[in-house]
Scaffold this active site. Structure first.
Site, PDB file in Angstrom:
ATOM      1  N   TYR A   1       0.835  -1.215   0.000  1.00  0.00           N
ATOM      2  CA  TYR A   1       0.000   0.000   0.000  1.00  0.00           C
ATOM      3  C   TYR A   1       0.862   1.255   0.000  1.00  0.00           C
ATOM      4  O   TYR A   1       0.475   2.284  -0.570  1.00  0.00           O
ATOM      5  CB  TYR A   1      -1.007  -0.016   1.158  1.00  0.00           C
TER       6      TYR A   1
ATOM      7  N   GLN B   1     -15.475   3.808  -7.330  1.00  0.00           N
ATOM      8  CA  GLN B   1     -14.857   2.643  -6.687  1.00  0.00           C
ATOM      9  C   GLN B   1     -13.378   2.918  -6.449  1.00  0.00           C
ATOM     10  O   GLN B   1     -12.679   2.103  -5.870  1.00  0.00           O
ATOM     11  CB  GLN B   1     -14.987   1.425  -7.608  1.00  0.00           C
TER      12      GLN B   1
ATOM     13  N   HIS C   1     -15.398   2.444  -2.085  1.00  0.00           N
ATOM     14  CA  HIS C   1     -14.366   1.512  -1.604  1.00  0.00           C
ATOM     15  C   HIS C   1     -13.350   2.180  -0.686  1.00  0.00           C
ATOM     16  O   HIS C   1     -12.277   1.639  -0.445  1.00  0.00           O
ATOM     17  CB  HIS C   1     -13.667   0.847  -2.797  1.00  0.00           C
TER      18      HIS C   1
ATOM     19  N   CYS D   1      -7.192   3.004  12.257  1.00  0.00           N
ATOM     20  CA  CYS D   1      -6.815   1.937  13.191  1.00  0.00           C
ATOM     21  C   CYS D   1      -7.630   0.689  12.873  1.00  0.00           C
ATOM     22  O   CYS D   1      -8.851   0.761  12.727  1.00  0.00           O
ATOM     23  CB  CYS D   1      -7.059   2.392  14.622  1.00  0.00           C
TER      24      CYS D   1
ATOM     25  N   CYS E   1      -9.782   0.219  16.568  1.00  0.00           N
ATOM     26  CA  CYS E   1     -10.833   1.151  17.000  1.00  0.00           C
ATOM     27  C   CYS E   1     -11.414   1.962  15.840  1.00  0.00           C
ATOM     28  O   CYS E   1     -12.398   2.670  16.011  1.00  0.00           O
ATOM     29  CB  CYS E   1     -10.332   2.072  18.110  1.00  0.00           C
TER      30      CYS E   1
ATOM     31  N   CYS F   1      -5.190   3.472  20.838  1.00  0.00           N
ATOM     32  CA  CYS F   1      -5.378   2.109  21.383  1.00  0.00           C
ATOM     33  C   CYS F   1      -4.250   1.156  21.012  1.00  0.00           C
ATOM     34  O   CYS F   1      -4.293  -0.009  21.383  1.00  0.00           O
ATOM     35  CB  CYS F   1      -6.727   1.549  20.929  1.00  0.00           C
TER      36      CYS F   1
ATOM     37  N   GLY G   1     -15.265   3.475 -17.129  1.00  0.00           N
ATOM     38  CA  GLY G   1     -13.985   2.851 -16.767  1.00  0.00           C
ATOM     39  C   GLY G   1     -14.061   1.801 -15.689  1.00  0.00           C
ATOM     40  O   GLY G   1     -13.162   1.710 -14.858  1.00  0.00           O
TER      41      GLY G   1
ATOM     42  N   SER H   1     -14.961  -2.495 -15.060  1.00  0.00           N
ATOM     43  CA  SER H   1     -15.303  -3.782 -15.675  1.00  0.00           C
ATOM     44  C   SER H   1     -16.674  -4.251 -15.177  1.00  0.00           C
ATOM     45  O   SER H   1     -17.227  -5.204 -15.706  1.00  0.00           O
ATOM     46  CB  SER H   1     -14.226  -4.819 -15.357  1.00  0.00           C
TER      47      SER H   1
HETATM   48  P1  OAD Z   1     -11.045  -3.091 -13.484  1.00  0.00           P
HETATM   49  O1  OAD Z   1      -9.559  -3.187 -13.630  1.00  0.00           O
HETATM   50  O2  OAD Z   1     -11.785  -4.330 -13.164  1.00  0.00           O
HETATM   51  O3  OAD Z   1     -11.664  -2.486 -14.826  1.00  0.00           O
HETATM   52  C1  OAD Z   1     -11.123  -1.345 -15.429  1.00  0.00           C
HETATM   53  C2  OAD Z   1     -11.976  -1.022 -16.650  1.00  0.00           C
HETATM   54  O4  OAD Z   1     -11.517   0.214 -17.185  1.00  0.00           O
HETATM   55  C3  OAD Z   1     -11.897  -2.043 -17.796  1.00  0.00           C
HETATM   56  O5  OAD Z   1     -13.214  -2.365 -18.208  1.00  0.00           O
HETATM   57  C4  OAD Z   1     -11.142  -1.303 -18.890  1.00  0.00           C
HETATM   58  O6  OAD Z   1     -11.568  -1.685 -20.204  1.00  0.00           O
HETATM   59  C5  OAD Z   1     -11.504   0.126 -18.601  1.00  0.00           C
HETATM   60  N1  OAD Z   1     -10.521   1.124 -19.058  1.00  0.00           N
HETATM   61  C6  OAD Z   1      -9.185   1.017 -19.194  1.00  0.00           C
HETATM   62  N2  OAD Z   1      -8.641   2.167 -19.593  1.00  0.00           N
HETATM   63  C7  OAD Z   1      -9.660   3.042 -19.715  1.00  0.00           C
HETATM   64  C8  OAD Z   1      -9.742   4.408 -20.089  1.00  0.00           C
HETATM   65  N3  OAD Z   1      -8.669   5.111 -20.399  1.00  0.00           N
HETATM   66  N4  OAD Z   1     -10.965   4.985 -20.103  1.00  0.00           N
HETATM   67  C9  OAD Z   1     -12.082   4.288 -19.773  1.00  0.00           C
HETATM   68  N5  OAD Z   1     -12.055   3.000 -19.418  1.00  0.00           N
HETATM   69  C10 OAD Z   1     -10.868   2.384 -19.383  1.00  0.00           C
HETATM   70  O7  OAD Z   1     -11.323  -1.945 -12.406  1.00  0.00           O
HETATM   71  P2  OAD Z   1     -12.661  -1.668 -11.576  1.00  0.00           P
HETATM   72  O8  OAD Z   1     -13.866  -2.008 -12.374  1.00  0.00           O
HETATM   73  O9  OAD Z   1     -12.546  -0.298 -11.030  1.00  0.00           O
HETATM   74  O10 OAD Z   1     -11.783  -3.029  -5.444  1.00  0.00           O
HETATM   75  O11 OAD Z   1     -12.511  -2.705 -10.389  1.00  0.00           O
HETATM   76  C11 OAD Z   1     -13.480  -2.694  -9.371  1.00  0.00           C
HETATM   77  C12 OAD Z   1     -12.844  -3.011  -8.048  1.00  0.00           C
HETATM   78  O12 OAD Z   1     -12.083  -4.209  -8.178  1.00  0.00           O
HETATM   79  C13 OAD Z   1     -11.827  -1.990  -7.571  1.00  0.00           C
HETATM   80  O13 OAD Z   1     -12.429  -0.892  -6.921  1.00  0.00           O
HETATM   81  C14 OAD Z   1     -11.002  -2.799  -6.618  1.00  0.00           C
HETATM   82  C15 OAD Z   1     -10.839  -4.062  -7.425  1.00  0.00           C
HETATM   83  O14 OAD Z   1     -10.615  -5.220  -6.676  1.00  0.00           O
HETATM   84  C16 OAD Z   1     -11.235  -2.862  -4.240  1.00  0.00           C
HETATM   85  O15 OAD Z   1     -10.077  -2.559  -4.085  1.00  0.00           O
HETATM   86  C17 OAD Z   1     -12.196  -3.064  -3.145  1.00  0.00           C
END
Ligand code: OAD
Length: 261
Positions: free
Chosen positions: A71, A109, A127, A135, A138, A161, A198, A200
């Site tokens: 991180y 997200q 998210h 923490c 706590c 804590c 943007g 999936s």
């Molecule tokens: P993903 O990596 O699953 O999807 C990213 C999407 O962005 C894909 O559909 C790409 O085609 C699209 N993409 C890529 N470049 C782009 C651009 N320049 N403009 C528009 N779209 C573009 O990411 P998320 O859907 O955000 O959760 O993933 C959801 C969650 O899964 C995240 O918040 C994270 C992960 O595990 C946590 O960390 C809780």
């Protein structure tokens, strides 16, 4: 010939006239700021790292140093990143929509805070966010600067804590903040136009929000170079990177807009 119900100028008109606009963003909108997405082949984080080893409560309990070091790398990348024209155009869209008395809600997200850096105001962080740390016992937020931490030194702990500090993000197996989820669901149910940008659209419950909106009659637009499960629900799909299409849409919908390129 597309299968979508609207043509480009009709889509623009819907953006101009929406009364309750909701936007759901995912990692794709930050891709053009140099922040990796999760599920894309090669550059996606989950194609290079195992989420169960880095983004899960058990991983943190068993290997907190490894998790915090990962991180720290992500926080440094985000601190060095700048909002791209897609983030800026969304902040401007919020301003234009609000100026004409309509409502605008941005559900994200993303944990990178780039929407806020771009000036977006009504942001629901589904998210969480990479910073500040909280923490793990706590829940109190901490001012600890993980970017400046030496991973060989002692683990950062809560001043109140002594619990271990962790990033304030939702890990696999954890639930979203129920108040934020309720807020997101209510905004989705009430929306008349819902933009999905943007993502999936495979991670629940965020992925269900466009369906909730569509069931109540909202039109769904999608901005994504690729198709997703949402594409078949969409009245219009812009198959282009968000950083290219959003400024263009702003320019077309609101000629003379500040960030339009
Ligand atoms: P993903 O990596 O699953 O999807 C990213 C999407 O962005 C894909 O559909 C790409 O085609 C699209 N993409 C890529 N470049 C782009 C651009 N320049 N403009 C528009 N779209 C573009 O990411 P998320 O859907 O955000 O959760 O993933 C959801 C969650 O899964 C995240 O918040 C994270 C992960 O595990 C946590 O960390 C809780």
């Amino acid at each position: 010939m597309s299968d979508f119900s609207l043509n480009h100028s009709e889509a623009l008109e819907r953006i101009r006239s929406a009364n309750r606009l909701v936007v759901l963003t995912g990692a794709g909108i930050s891709a053009e700021s140099g922040i990796p997405t999760f599920r894309e082949a090669q550059q996606g984080l989950w194609s290079r790292f195992r989420p169960e080893e880095l983004a899960a409560p058990k991983a943190f309990q068993e290997h907190p140093r490894r998790v915090l070091t990962w991180y720290q790398w992500r926080i440094k990348a985000v601190q060095a990143a700048h909002p791209n024209p897609g983030h800026l155009a969304l902040a401007e869209l919020e301003e234009k929509v609000s100026q004409r008395g309509a409502s605008f809600t941005l559900l994200t997200q993303n944990v990178d805070l780039l929407h806020q850096k771009a000036g977006s105001k009504s942001v629901v962080k589904l998210h969480g966010s990479l910073e500040p740390l909280v923490c793990s016992s706590c829940g109190k937020p901490s001012k600890f600067n993980l970017a400046g931490w030496n991973p060989q030194s002692k683990l950062p702990t809560c001043q109140t804590c002594r619990g271990l500090l962790r990033p304030n993000v939702i890990w696999f197996g954890e639930s979203l903040d129920p108040d934020l989820l309720e807020q997101a669901q209510q905004a989705s149910i009430r929306s008349d136009l819902f933009l999905v940008i943007g993502t999936s659209a495979v991670v629940q419950p965020a992925a269900s929000l466009p369906y909730l909106a569509a069931e109540r009659g909202a039109e769904i637009f999608e901005i994504n170079p690729r198709t997703t499960p949402i594409t078949s629900l969409a009245a219009y799909h812009f198959p282009a990177p968000a950083g290219k299409i959003l400024p263009k849409l702003m320019q077309e919908a609101y000629p003379g807009a500040e960030n339009a390129q």
